[in-house]
Design a protein around this motif. Structure first.
Motif, mmCIF file in Angstrom:
data_model
loop_
_atom_site.group_PDB
_atom_site.id
_atom_site.type_symbol
_atom_site.label_atom_id
_atom_site.label_comp_id
_atom_site.label_asym_id
_atom_site.label_seq_id
_atom_site.Cartn_x
_atom_site.Cartn_y
_atom_site.Cartn_z
ATOM 1 N N PHE A 150 27.262 36.670 44.389
ATOM 2 C CA PHE A 150 27.830 38.398 43.401
ATOM 3 C C PHE A 150 28.108 39.072 44.079
ATOM 4 C CE2 PHE A 150 24.563 36.476 39.316
ATOM 5 C CZ PHE A 150 25.661 35.829 39.550
ATOM 6 N N GLN A 151 26.863 39.401 45.374
ATOM 7 C CA GLN A 151 27.636 40.652 46.215
ATOM 8 C C GLN A 151 29.445 40.290 46.580
ATOM 9 O OE1 GLN A 151 23.907 40.242 49.494
ATOM 10 N NE2 GLN A 151 24.230 42.348 49.492
ATOM 11 N N TYR A 152 29.518 38.885 46.741
ATOM 12 C CA TYR A 152 31.142 38.659 47.502
ATOM 13 C C TYR A 152 31.673 39.098 46.517
ATOM 14 C CZ TYR A 152 30.128 37.065 52.372
ATOM 15 O OH TYR A 152 29.977 37.032 53.390
ATOM 16 N N HIS A 153 31.136 38.995 44.347
ATOM 17 C CA HIS A 153 32.608 39.151 43.789
ATOM 18 C C HIS A 153 32.661 40.749 44.253
ATOM 19 C CE1 HIS A 153 32.109 38.554 39.074
ATOM 20 N NE2 HIS A 153 33.910 38.577 39.872
ATOM 21 N N GLY A 154 31.388 41.611 43.713
ATOM 22 C CA GLY A 154 31.152 42.728 43.941
ATOM 23 C C GLY A 154 32.534 43.843 44.765
ATOM 24 N N ALA A 155 32.461 42.665 46.331
ATOM 25 C CA ALA A 155 33.249 42.660 47.495
ATOM 26 C C ALA A 155 34.751 42.708 47.423
ATOM 27 C CB ALA A 155 33.432 42.212 48.774
ATOM 28 N N GLU A 156 35.305 41.528 46.802
ATOM 29 C CA GLU A 156 36.349 41.129 46.019
ATOM 30 C C GLU A 156 36.770 42.578 44.882
ATOM 31 O OE1 GLU A 156 38.000 38.879 42.647
ATOM 32 O OE2 GLU A 156 36.494 38.010 42.757
ATOM 33 N N HIS A 157 36.257 42.837 44.576
ATOM 34 C CA HIS A 157 36.273 43.463 43.162
ATOM 35 C C HIS A 157 36.875 44.966 43.711
ATOM 36 C CE1 HIS A 157 34.431 42.158 39.917
ATOM 37 N NE2 HIS A 157 36.147 41.270 39.795
ATOM 38 N N LYS A 158 36.084 45.561 44.709
ATOM 39 C CA LYS A 158 36.599 46.846 45.579
ATOM 40 C C LYS A 158 37.692 46.553 46.240
ATOM 41 C CE LYS A 158 31.289 48.286 46.063
ATOM 42 N NZ LYS A 158 31.487 49.552 45.400
ATOM 43 N N VAL A 159 37.690 45.514 46.678
ATOM 44 C CA VAL A 159 39.033 45.423 47.765
ATOM 45 C C VAL A 159 40.205 46.439 47.435
ATOM 46 C CG1 VAL A 159 39.829 44.023 49.148
ATOM 47 C CG2 VAL A 159 37.181 44.548 49.833
ATOM 48 N N VAL A 160 40.128 44.717 45.505
ATOM 49 C CA VAL A 160 41.425 45.583 44.893
ATOM 50 C C VAL A 160 41.590 46.235 44.408
ATOM 51 C CG1 VAL A 160 42.175 43.826 43.154
ATOM 52 C CG2 VAL A 160 41.410 42.587 44.433
ATOM 53 N N HIS A 161 40.449 47.082 43.932
ATOM 54 C CA HIS A 161 40.462 48.076 43.664
ATOM 55 C C HIS A 161 41.573 48.885 44.661
ATOM 56 C CE1 HIS A 161 38.661 48.386 39.312
ATOM 57 N NE2 HIS A 161 37.749 48.547 39.616
ATOM 58 N N SER A 162 40.882 48.769 45.400
ATOM 59 C CA SER A 162 40.732 50.079 47.040
ATOM 60 C C SER A 162 42.620 49.257 46.994
ATOM 61 C CB SER A 162 40.582 49.647 47.946
ATOM 62 O OG SER A 162 40.767 50.586 49.193
ATOM 63 N N TYR A 163 42.671 48.322 47.386
ATOM 64 C CA TYR A 163 44.337 47.906 47.226
ATOM 65 C C TYR A 163 45.708 48.352 46.670
ATOM 66 C CZ TYR A 163 48.308 45.080 47.481
ATOM 67 O OH TYR A 163 49.895 44.385 47.883
ATOM 68 N N GLU A 164 44.777 48.673 45.090
ATOM 69 C CA GLU A 164 45.550 48.439 43.908
ATOM 70 C C GLU A 164 45.980 50.079 43.637
ATOM 71 O OE1 GLU A 164 45.006 45.150 40.800
ATOM 72 O OE2 GLU A 164 43.408 47.171 40.367
ATOM 73 N N GLU A 165 44.918 51.448 44.439
ATOM 74 C CA GLU A 165 44.992 52.894 45.302
ATOM 75 C C GLU A 165 45.708 52.766 45.863
ATOM 76 O OE1 GLU A 165 44.380 55.181 42.513
ATOM 77 O OE2 GLU A 165 43.525 52.892 41.235
ATOM 78 N N GLY A 166 46.680 51.633 46.680
ATOM 79 C CA GLY A 166 46.705 52.192 48.655
ATOM 80 C C GLY A 166 46.228 52.313 49.677
ATOM 81 N N VAL A 167 45.027 52.620 49.436
ATOM 82 C CA VAL A 167 44.242 52.950 49.862
ATOM 83 C C VAL A 167 43.783 51.975 51.504
ATOM 84 C CG1 VAL A 167 42.091 54.281 51.088
ATOM 85 C CG2 VAL A 167 43.296 54.598 49.071
#
Length: 287
Positions: A150-167
């Motif tokens: 579940f923690q890695y699940h959260g990491a996946e989402h955080k990284v995808v959000h960051s990538y989609e914002e171009g950071v």
């Protein structure tokens, strides 16, 4: 095409169109990054609305199983890998549990109530299915290994959000939400809701015909669910979609946990492999 993925054992799997990469933290510390073959890719059909839904579902299940199996080998190399027959047996059991436990059993149990009204029947059946699903998630959440997933699940989402914002950096991802509208968890819960609506169209009161009809309508339910979720991710403020999307987003609060920076780094390793040509040309890396 948007990037998606899932958590695996001690790591993350990400997909960008036909490319799939998995990153896993190995026992001695380095991050192992590997490509995964997308054997069920059908590029000509994946752009066709209402056709791509079932294809994506099959891809998600096949890639998910392969990623989980391979991540277990990387995370726990000392343990003997499962044989082909053992893996096949596990797949059969998973299919039986999914189809029997979450699709057929609720319909059978509701049939025992003697409810004649078709709409009420489907509401009760859907309620039983949701209760079984939530009970399953609650039960596995007590396992320490599942909590790390579940923690890695959260990491996946955080990284995808960051990538989609171009950071796309660890400090930026750390502050992002662990909840994402395209999550597979949202797909599963929305699948249940759409199934209630679609199955209510079956006119018969015969329990066996109802069960068979539900199996035949699964591709229709998958198609509608995928298109609603895809539209919702592009138009997150569409008010008329909120009643359908909100339960899935709420459910993610139970299937994601705030990850550590080390876990976010693992997710970024998979992302770099997908987006960096130099990373793809190299072999397994350490970080």
């Amino acid at each position: 095409m948007p990037i998606g993925g899932q958590a695996v054992i001690e790591g993350v799997m990400l997909q960008d169109g036909p490319r799939v990469a998995m990153a896993v933290r190995t026992p001695d510390g380095p991050i192992a990054v590997e490509p995964l073959p997308n054997r069920f890719a059908v590029p000509r059909l994946e752009g066709i609305p209402f056709v791509r839904g079932p294809i994506k579902l099959v891809q998600m299940l096949a890639l998910g199983w392969e990623a989980l199996s391979r991540s277990a080998e990387l995370a726990y190399p000392a343990e003997a890998p499962a044989s082909r027959w053992e893996s096949l047996l596990v797949i059969v059991l998973v299919v039986v549990i999914l189809v029997g436990g979450f699709m057929l059993l609720p319909a059978y149990l509701t049939g025992l109530t003697g409810i004649e009204n078709r709409i009420l029947f489907n509401l009760v059946e859907g309620g039983i299915r949701v209760a079984l699903f939530l009970g399953y998630l609650a039960a596995i959440s007590f396992l320490s290994d599942i909590r790390r997933v579940f923690q890695y699940h959260g990491a996946e989402h955080k990284v995808v959000h960051s990538y989609e914002e171009g950071v796309a950096s660890v400090p930026d991802a750390r502050g992002r939400s662990p909840i994402h509208p395209r999550c597979g968890t949202s797909f599963l819960l929305l699948f249940v809701v759409v199934a209630i609506l679609v199955f209510s169209l079956l006119p018969t009161s015969n329990v066996w015909i109802r069960l068979g009809g539900r199996l035949l309508l699964l591709p229709v339910v998958a198609s509608l669910t995928y298109e609603i979720l895809r539209f919702g991710s592009r138009h997150p403020r569409a008010w008329w979609l909120q009643p359908l999307l909100a339960p899935g987003l709420l459910l993610q609060r139970f299937t994601t946990r705030d990850p550590s920076d080390d876990q976010i780094e693992v997710a970024f390793a998979a992302l770099r492999y997908l987006t960096d040509e130099d990373a793809r040309s190299s072999s397994t890396t350490g970080a």
